[in-house]
Design a protein around this motif. Structure first.
Motif, PDB file in Angstrom:
ATOM      1  N   GLY A 136      45.380  42.553  40.367  1.00  0.00           N
ATOM      2  CA  GLY A 136      44.553  42.664  39.174  1.00  0.00           C
ATOM      3  C   GLY A 136      44.800  41.606  38.123  1.00  0.00           C
ATOM      4  N   TYR A 138      42.903  39.217  37.235  1.00  0.00           N
ATOM      5  CA  TYR A 138      41.637  38.553  36.900  1.00  0.00           C
ATOM      6  C   TYR A 138      41.561  38.051  35.466  1.00  0.00           C
ATOM      7  N   GLY A 139      42.017  38.845  34.515  1.00  0.00           N
ATOM      8  CA  GLY A 139      41.943  38.423  33.115  1.00  0.00           C
ATOM      9  C   GLY A 139      42.700  37.122  32.901  1.00  0.00           C
ATOM     10  N   ARG A 140      43.873  37.010  33.497  1.00  0.00           N
ATOM     11  CA  ARG A 140      44.676  35.801  33.317  1.00  0.00           C
ATOM     12  C   ARG A 140      44.097  34.628  34.096  1.00  0.00           C
ATOM     13  N   ILE A 141      43.496  34.903  35.248  1.00  0.00           N
ATOM     14  CA  ILE A 141      42.832  33.828  35.996  1.00  0.00           C
ATOM     15  C   ILE A 141      41.721  33.238  35.144  1.00  0.00           C
TER      16      ILE A 141
END
Lengths: 154, 729
Positions: A136, A138-141
């Motif tokens: 999870g 995704y936000g940091r990606i």
């Protein structure tokens, strides 16, 4: 068209005798390039993403005989200027957890930034939504890609 | 010292059950094979008590180039435990962080967690349980270095200091690695003093993960990468139905395909058998497997079907069950008002990104296994049993794993046992080389070992004034321990706390009577992230919101009256409410929902802002307030909460439930079993309560509150209950 040689990371290698061999397994088992990962085998997760002539391709569903350009895997991609910029952003945002999907994510991100150097947030999501991350991140990606884009334009 | 979990009061807790389980593992006379291994471990350390002070030189290696390699007993599966533990050691030894590296050690007696009795990575307890031991390890190392430098200079040790990898005496200074040859001769201290939090340079800082650089450039070798291109590769043709057995097999083309080195029937765990194919490379093995033609003998009994099971278990939930210890309030006659609520939670597949695998090199009198396992002690024992070797001849190497979530911790050690069976059969056929057994994604998805399907039913009885007199609850779900070698860990009540934790031990002051049914069924079941909490929190938090609604109370205010004073959940809740501006006006069509849950020593509160359009649930933002005691690495800690939120959100998305029909999984991979993606990810803000109390867990506690926070928001929007995740479109 079947080529006798395939160029991987700027070096030629004899193509496998069985052209149906998925690129993923030839890269990992024959060339020892294990940075390209097996996640699903059906092109659904993106862990196997490589570049063929700069385009992102899913190696698990690409037979070697169907490759008609130069192949670049994560091992070489991260040494390029764009690759180094993306890696730096990935480290600055502390993206990786288990890390297994991250080489594929980075290959996807590089292909995106090569097409669209300053993508808006929604374009990042569209471009990367095909890549799964079970941890999870995704936000940091998303933030890392935005950061890499910003660093590229300064 | 670690605080006893404040929520572990009275009723049997998961901790109690796990301790009971471990006493069984180590001492039960029925498992004689385990005793020699225990003795072997004792001989290795020279100590009969694994809790005796460990020797820092066994775990901290000072290299000639100045690098400090810290070996820890934990698997790195993404949770950041290895970096965190390294921070504890490096802090107290005053190492130069730039020189620190961390590796996961093999299965070994020195890594047995004395609180759990085995070497294991799970339960969100790596840092929680090793908070003291790893700081002490670092402090002991510092002591040795100071003694060595004092000896070298002929100086009084009390005049020496340490800083960033150097011992100093006035103007003189020595880098640590120059002293390494003197260290074995130094005497360990009787006791050590640890730094107060105010002196910390590394602990409490958001240091970048040590494993990140290798992972992001593709250099890190996971289990599946080990020996790629050099070892043999095996895959197993597995049954279409749980527990089916090979009756007859042949090559469909009549002859073995090119590249096949061996093919044989192989027994599987927990039941059934398959046909293993061994080849020189992965593509050959996969191609050969698809050329197999197999007739199966199906097991007796009704084939499992998740819909039929749900119906049957809802009926079971109407019947009296096993009473949970300490939750045995008497039944009541009819009261003025009764509310009945039901929840259903489906099977879930773990689906770590790295499919299961283990590489086995079996030799005449020893065996080496490379894999990313959460259960080193259990697996080492299973390897020894399977190979007919003493545990002292089993080297189990821990490699980084591409996710675990509990799937890499099985009581029957399915991964290593099957890999060893393949290696034994291969060796019998003259293949004397390391063999990697690989699960394909299909194998991994269809093998079972799912989060068990659970039905919950609550009967709330109120008096005429609306006071709750009794919350009579029943839980129906397969027991995780039943049918495994650890069944004795359940205890005399018969209640498996893996199904009840988070509800049976709720901190809320509510009159609870809890009964449980553990039906048996052929679907293999396993932990999944947060274990019992991943469904009990949903139940408790939506139930409390229902109480608030019926009583005309604000759900946050009601929770504050129900939580004991001083409980971490109060701080977590208040922090989340403040940061989310709970109660503020929202755009039309949006609502906020709250939930707070404590698990593995950490309280997490969440406020989710949600909307509903065309029956599609959209989570816009999640604000989390976390009380995890002292946070060793705030960046990593925040990442765990963020990731758990995404994982929990995934269980609410249509298509995410693992369906079982005719005794097999309906889905077979990432193309037909939905996982959350970037487009599903909400904005997330995580806030930590500042605290210097001993650390709580972080790997799992972020998961339980998300589901109910969203369900509570949806209930506010629609006036309906959202008790059956996933929320079907």
């Amino acid at each position: 068209m079947r080529q006798p040689f395939l160029i991987v990371n700027q070096r030629p290698h004899p193509a496998p005798a069985d052209g149906d061999t998925p690129l993923l397994w030839w890269l990992r088992d024959s060339l020892g390039l294990t940075g390209t990962k097996y996640g699903c085998g059906v092109g659904a997760c993106g862990a196997c993403t490589v570049h063929v002539d700069g385009q992102a391709r899913r190696a698990c569903i690409t037979p070697c005989s169907a490759v008609d350009g130069e192949i670049v895997t994560i091992e070489h991609a991260v040494t390029t200027p764009l690759g180094r910029r993306v890696l730096a952003a990935w480290l600055a945002e502390d993206v990786a957890q288990c890390g297994y999907c991250q080489p594929g994510q980075i290959m996807g991100a590089m292909a995106l930034l090569a097409r669209e150097p300053r993508p808006q947030a929604n374009r990042i999501v569209e471009g990367m939504n095909g890549h799964l991350c079970r941890c999870g991140t995704y936000g940091r990606i998303q933030r890392a890609i935005a950061r890499a884009a910003r660093e590229g334009s300064t | 010292m670690n605080r006893r979990p404040w929520h572990a009061v009275g009723p049997q807790t998961a901790d109690t059950q796990r301790r009971r389980l471990l006493r069984f593992v180590l001492l039960a006379p029925a498992t004689l094979a385990m005793l020699p291994a225990a003795e072997a471990w004792a001989t290795q350390t020279g100590a009969s008590d694994a809790a005796a002070a460990p020797d820092p030189l066994a775990s901290i290696h000072l290299q000639a180039d100045g690098q400090v390699v810290i070996e820890v007993g934990k698997l790195e599966m993404g949770q950041g435990a290895t970096t965190g533990l390294a921070q504890l050691v490096a802090e107290e030894m005053d190492a130069d962080w730039q020189q620190v590296r961390v590796v996961s050690g093999p299965a070994a007696a020195r890594y047995i967690d004395p609180r759990v009795g085995m070497q294991v990575t799970g339960g969100s307890h790596s840092i929680r349980h090793q908070w003291d031991s790893h700081r002490e390890l670092g402090a002991r190392m510092r002591w040795l270095l100071v003694q060595a430098a004092a000896q070298h200079w002929g100086a009084p040790p009390q005049h020496l200091s340490t800083e960033r990898g150097h011992v100093r005496w006035g103007e003189k200074s020595l880098p640590y690695h120059t002293l390494r040859d003197r260290l074995p001769a130094m005497r360990l201290p009787a006791q050590v003093r640890l730094k107060p939090p105010g002196a910390h340079r590394l602990i409490g800082r958001p240091l970048p993960r040590l494993d990140a650089p290798g992972k992001i450039c593709g250099a890190t070798r996971y289990g599946i990468d080990h020996g790629a291109g050099e070892c043999l590769v095996a895959v197993i043709a597995r049954p279409e139905r749980f527990g089916a057995v090979v009756r007859r097999w042949a090559w469909a083309p009549g002859v073995p395909p090119q590249g096949v080195l061996a093919a044989f029937e192989i027994p599987l765990t927990p039941r059934g058998s398959g046909v293993a194919v061994v080849a020189a490379d992965t593509a050959s093995a996969l191609r050969a497997r698809s050329a197999l033609s197999i007739d199966w003998t199906l097991p007796d009994g009704e084939a499992a079907d998740s819909e039929a099971l749900t119906t049957a278990w809802m009926t079971l939930a109407d019947q009296p069950g096993l009473v949970a210890p300490g939750r045995d309030l008497p039944l009541r006659a009819e009261t003025a008002r009764t509310t009945e609520l039901t929840w259903v939670f489906p099977y879930l597949a773990h689906l770590a990104m790295e499919p299961l695998n283990a590489t086995v090199w079996l030799e005449e009198d020893r065996v080496q296994v490379w894999t990313g396992t959460q259960f080193q002690t259990v697996d080492q024992e299973a390897i020894a049993r399977t190979c007919g070797l003493p545990a002292s001849r089993v080297a189990l190497h821990t490699l980084p794993a591409g996710g675990g979530f509990g799937r890499r911790a099985t009581a029957d050690s399915d991964v290593v046992v099957q890999a060893c069976r393949v290696a034994i059969a291969a060796r019998l056929r003259g293949l004397n080389a390391p063999v990697k057994l690989m699960w394909t994604r299909e194998d991994d998805t269809r093998a079972g070992y799912y989060r068990p399907l659970h039905v919950h039913r609550a009967r709330l009885q109120f008096d005429a004034q609306g006071r709750l007199l009794l919350w009579h609850h029943r839980i129906v779900g397969q027991s995780l321990l039943q049918g495994t070698p650890f069944e004795a860990g359940i205890g005399p009540s018969g209640v498996d706390t893996a199904s009840t934790e988070g509800l049976a031990d709720t901190a809320y002051n509510l009159p609870l009577r809890l009964e449980v049914h553990h039906p048996r069924c052929e679907v293999p079941v396993l932990w999944w992230r947060a274990v019992g909490h991943n469904h009990t929190a949903f139940v408790v938090e939506t139930l409390v919101d229902e109480l608030a609604r019926q009583g005309g109370r604000d759900p946050a205010a009601l929770r504050m009256t129900l939580l004991p004073h001083g409980h971490r959940a109060r701080d977590a809740l208040q922090l989340a409410l403040r940061q989310a501006a709970w109660g503020r006006p929202l755009p039309a069509g949006q609502a906020q929902g709250i939930a707070v849950h404590t698990s593995f020593g950490t309280a997490v509160a969440m406020v989710a802002r949600v909307s509903l359009r065309d029956r599609e649930v959209r989570v816009h933002e999640v604000v989390a307030g976390v009380h995890a005691g002292y946070v060793v690495n705030p960046s990593s800690a925040r990442a765990q909460i963020e990731g758990a939120i995404v994982m929990a959100l995934g269980t609410l998305l249509p298509g995410s439930a693992l369906l079982v029909r005719q005794g097999a999984a309906v889905q077979s991979g990432l193309h037909d079993l939905r996982l959350p993606r970037m487009a599903d990810t909400p904005r997330v803000r995580v806030h930590f309560v500042a605290s210097e109390e001993a650390p709580g867990g972080l790997g799992e506690p972020g998961l339980p509150p998300l589901g109910p926070a969203v369900a509570n928001a949806l209930a506010r929007l629609t006036g309906k209950h959202w008790h059956h995740p996933p929320f079907q479109a």
